[in-house]
Design a protein around this motif. Sequence first.
Motif: not given
Length: 237
Positions: A3-26
């Motif tokens: 159960f998550f509290p009613s708070r805005r979740i902040i998403i930290a990510t790297v700038q620009g293109c990333s192979g890690v991001t591609w794997i997650l998106q896949s």
Amino acid sequence: FIFFPSRRIIIATVQGCSGVTWILQSALSSFSSSWAAAYGATSKPTWPAAINASLVLLNSFVSVAQYVQATPYSIGVVPFPTAQTMGVPVISLANQAGTMVAPTLETIAAAAQGTNFTATYSSSIVNSAQSEAYPVAGFSSVVLPLAQQPSSAADCDRARVAVEFLLWAVNSSQAFSLTRSSGYVPAFESFPPRTYVVLSSVSCGGAVLHPRPVAVSSQLNLLPIVLPAIGAILILA
């Protein structure tokens, strides 16, 4: 259930293109047809304004891990070795077989079982059907031109050293050990013969650099990076 509290979740990510991001998106696209239609497998997704408002763009995965560790109600994605080195908390995920699995070298290796590689060794192993597989995993790769056109003799010397290193990396128990100790799984441990064929065909200026596998310099054993390998992508909590 969590159960998550009613708070805005902040998403930290790297700038620009990333192979890690591609794997997650896949992986997310494999999990959800609606996600695939909206975003798809991409290394630089275009987010809606609501998500953009919660994004924090950072310069490295180490910075992502540090930010999540220091910031309440934040999440991020980092490679498995980064999570191991920095001691960040990670989560278990339900895979395609319905098994809850934690990210480990064993569950990452399970994701690659039965992989059918193309001629260029490209393949996706997200959402594997293997019962013990972590569902968000992928390969680190080396991009190696098979027919190199040098501008000087030194270019061919550098190419030869690169091929020698790769021959060592795919045919050395020491390389495999270094790979595991660095938080990766040796991807080529199971099928070196085909790798030899590829590496033995690399040419520079029309001349094949290594017509057949050769013993490589012991100095190469001091190199700190062993590729290719399988790396998990983790969600930080």
